[in-house]
Design an enzyme around this catalytic site. Structure first.
Site, PDB file in Angstrom:
ATOM      1  NE  ARG A 142       7.733  -0.431  16.697  1.00 13.80           N
ATOM      2  CZ  ARG A 142       7.364   0.647  16.003  1.00 13.80           C
ATOM      3  NH1 ARG A 142       7.288   0.600  14.692  1.00 13.80           N
ATOM      4  NH2 ARG A 142       7.073   1.762  16.618  1.00 13.80           N
ATOM      5  CD  GLU A 186      -2.665  -0.974   2.708  1.00 13.96           C
ATOM      6  OE1 GLU A 186      -2.375  -0.090   3.533  1.00 13.96           O
ATOM      7  OE2 GLU A 186      -3.552  -1.803   2.882  1.00 13.96           O
ATOM      8  NE  ARG A 237       2.270   6.033  16.290  1.00 20.19           N
ATOM      9  CZ  ARG A 237       3.187   5.365  15.630  1.00 20.19           C
ATOM     10  NH1 ARG A 237       3.223   5.423  14.336  1.00 20.19           N
ATOM     11  NH2 ARG A 237       4.068   4.650  16.264  1.00 20.19           N
ATOM     12  CD  GLU A 269      -1.210   8.483   7.646  1.00 24.48           C
ATOM     13  OE1 GLU A 269      -1.632   7.628   8.452  1.00 24.48           O
ATOM     14  OE2 GLU A 269      -0.141   9.075   7.813  1.00 24.48           O
ATOM     15  CE  LYS A 310       8.583   2.205  10.389  1.00 27.75           C
ATOM     16  NZ  LYS A 310       8.166   2.981  11.509  1.00 27.75           N
ATOM     17  NE  ARG A 335      -2.632   3.655  12.669  1.00 28.52           N
ATOM     18  CZ  ARG A 335      -1.852   2.577  12.705  1.00 28.52           C
ATOM     19  NH1 ARG A 335      -0.550   2.696  12.822  1.00 28.52           N
ATOM     20  NH2 ARG A 335      -2.359   1.370  12.629  1.00 28.52           N
ATOM     21  CE  LYS A 363       5.481   4.753   6.919  1.00 31.74           C
ATOM     22  NZ  LYS A 363       5.234   6.116   7.363  1.00 31.74           N
ATOM     23  CG  PHE A 365      -4.641   2.277   6.472  1.00 29.99           C
ATOM     24  CD1 PHE A 365      -4.398   1.406   7.516  1.00 29.99           C
ATOM     25  CD2 PHE A 365      -4.434   3.632   6.661  1.00 29.99           C
ATOM     26  CE1 PHE A 365      -3.934   1.875   8.740  1.00 29.99           C
ATOM     27  CE2 PHE A 365      -3.971   4.118   7.881  1.00 29.99           C
ATOM     28  CZ  PHE A 365      -3.720   3.227   8.930  1.00 29.99           C
TER      29      PHE A 365
END
Ligand code: AMP
Length: 588
Positions: free
Chosen positions: A417, A250, A272, A302, A423, A257, A252, A342
């Site tokens: 995470r 996707e 976020r 986003e 990313k 966010r 970025k 997203f």
């Protein structure tokens, strides 16, 4: 519940920095806490009244607290201020003053946690002209009935200076031990916390319904879910190694966010870091319901600033113009955005977290009706390095930062995470290949042009294993006068008297800060260091890692928690990555 039980515990906790001892004190406290009070105890332990996303601020200024102490003790504000200057802590100063007083006239009544909590809540809710007087009355009525030790903790909570150094993980360890008899159950509590962002609620549920209750914990619409985060990769090759044969790529986007909770016309937005940011985006609140085809949803998007004439994406910084209290309408028209969806986390009463990425994406495509304002983040399926390179090229050409790579068959891991999302940025802005997000832990006063502000900052990376912040460098370049002022304003409210126990550093800073603010830096290299503590002993016994020639990039990452800062595993992999390059085995 007697407030003295809590203040005795707080007193013990303040005297230690050892995580295991803190946990033991917490377990003992939970065992002495009635089930219906435990939620409130958990908030108070964190120095708050409700979970952060509700935005309830105590907002009591020192001056007001001094007046209240004066009213209760009959001692002049001036004398109290003198004592405060000596001890550096108003809570402690109040203890000393009230102790002198107790010996003569003081009448002490048993106060309860419930009463303290209710009173603090009333104080937080007061607004308007007469609120200062009322606040003072409430505070002094509490102080009148409190012992000196109790008074000191009431004041610390009120002023936001309670510094126990208990992290969320330590609180959850203690809850798991106290209510399920097994510390290992922390992971189950963590899941509930990840979907509710409300540790008080988690405590109430595990205290009353034990493990089973917590296993059945459900997503609550309008309570934010802790976001899933991505690991970074440096090359197409590394991406393929980690992702396998086929996965989603996707764009970025470089915006903010936003987690959108929508039910009919009601829309609430969380950042976020789970702050309610609805006020900054009245346009989203107004326009989004028309684009959503569902009764109730939680979506992630986003928000990106755009050039109205060309439709091009603009960088994240543009959005910061919207972070203002007044004249937001003007900012909305001056800095237009698009909302780029997203993910979908919850849909018509059901959690979507366990669904595979590809199922969630399909559902998202059904829910969002695209128009000029609401869009789906561009996505494609990639299978090779070439595919990734092509799509990365497209993404950069559209003004994006790079790509997010997502495994097709994996669930949404709230609050984690992990390697299911990666990313990849095409910004080799410095020799390291990437910037680092670091926590500001200390400051050094400046000279010359920088007199009166912090000329140099001490920064730390996050040590995930120990839940601490390890010093990694001092940074003094990259700051314009404007940044120096801005950082001074922000950091002044974070100064502590004692170094927070979660800070691991041998440096002698002029001032220590609560480890809260995250800023972005670039550097030329990572080196072994005898002084700094990041990843200590991991590469070589006795040595930590440090950044060489660090430079502030101008990005103050207000949207990040300190625990979102670059962690020591990332620092180690950057360190190893640069060695490979030096040996001619470049990954790029
Ligand atoms: P970073 O802040 O560098 O850790 O990158 C993660 C951030 O990228 C997320 O928090 C989002 O704000 C942002 N982002 C941009 N595009 C996407 C996307 N397609 N999927 C997930 N996150 C995205």
């Amino acid at each position: 519940m007697k407030f003295s039980i809590l203040s005795d515990s707080l007193n013990k906790m303040e005297s230690t920095t050892k995580r295991l001892e803190l946990t033991d004190y917490l377990v003992e406290l939970f065992k002495n806490t009635p089930q219906d009070v435990v939620g409130r105890i958990v908030y108070l332990l964190q120095g708050k009244l409700r979970p952060d996303f509700e935005g309830i601020e105590l907002g009591v200024a020192e001056k007001l607290a001094i007046k209240a102490i004066s009213k209760s003790s009959g001692i002049t504000s001036k004398k109290i201020e003198e004592e405060y200057r000596k001890t550096g802590d108003l809570g402690q100063a109040a203890t000393i003053i009230l102790e002198q007083k107790t010996q003569t006239t003081f009448l002490v009544e048993n106060i309860t946690v419930e009463r303290v909590y209710e009173t603090l809540f009333k104080i937080a809710k007061l607004e308007g002209n007469r609120s200062q007087d009322m606040k003072m009355k409430y505070i002094s009525s509490l102080l009148n009935d409190a012992t000196p030790l109790e008074a000191s903790f009431i004041l610390k909570i009120l002023l936001g200076t309670l510094r126990l150094g208990v992290a969320e993980n330590t609180l959850m360890d203690a809850m798991a031990i106290a209510y399920t008899g097994n510390k290992e159950n922390r992971t189950i509590l963590e899941k509930a916390y990840n979907v509710s962002s409300d540790l008080g609620k988690v405590a109430e549920v595990v205290a009353t319904k034990s493990l089973q209750g917590i296993q059945e914990f459900k997503i609550i619409l309008f309570n934010p879910i802790r976001p899933m985060l991505a690991d970074r990769v440096k090359s197409e090759e590394e991406t393929i190694e980690k992702m396998g044969e086929k996965f989603a790529a996707e764009y970025k986007l470089d915006g903010e966010r936003v987690q959108l909770h929508v039910k009919g016309e009601k829309v609430v937005l969380f950042s976020r870091s789970l702050e309610n940011i609805s006020q900054y985006y009245p346009d989203i609140i107004e326009k989004i319901p028309k684009s959503i085809q569902a009764d109730e949803v939680i979506l992630e998007a986003e928000a990106v600033a755009i050039n109205e004439n060309t439709g091009e994406f603009l960088p994240f910084q543009e959005l910061m113009h919207r972070r203002r209290k007044y004249k937001i309408e003007k900012a909305v028209s001056q800095y237009p955005i698009t909302v780029n969806f997203f993910d979908v986390l919850y849909h018509n009463g059901n959690s979507c977290l366990e669904l595979e990425y590809q199922e969630r994406r399909k559902l998202l495509e059904k829910i969002v009706k695209e128009d000029d304002y609401s869009k789906l983040v561009p996505m494609t399926i990639v299978k090779s390095e070439n595919d990734i390179e092509d799509y990365l090229e497209n993404s950069i050409n559209s003004g994006c930062e790079g790509l997010m790579l997502k495994m097709l068959d994996k669930p949404y891991q709230a609050g984690a995470r992990g390697s299911h999302w990666l990313k990849l940025k095409r910004e080799y802005r410095n020799e390291l290949g990437d910037s680092l997000d670091l926590v500001v832990i200390g400051g050094f006063f400046g000279k010359g042009r920088r007199t009166g502000v912090y000329g140099t900052l001490l920064l730390a990376s996050y040590d995930e294993d120990n839940d601490t912040f390890t010093s990694i460098c001092k940074v003094g370049t990259g700051f314009t006068d404007e940044y120096l002022d801005q950082l001074y304003q922000i950091l002044s409210s974070k100064v502590t008297i004692k170094k927070n126990p979660r800070i691991i550093s041998e440096m002698e800073a002029d001032v220590w800060f609560e480890p809260e603010l995250v800023i972005e830096v670039v550097a030329s290299e990572i080196t072994l260091s005898p002084i700094h503590k990041a990843a200590k002993d991991e590469i070589r016994k006795g040595a930590g890692l440090a950044l060489r020639f660090p430079k502030f990039t101008g990005k103050i990452r207000v949207e990040k928690f300190p625990e979102d800062a670059s962690n020591n595993q990332e620092v180690i992999s950057l360190y190893k990555g640069q060695k490979k390059i030096a040996h001619g085995k470049s990954l790029m």
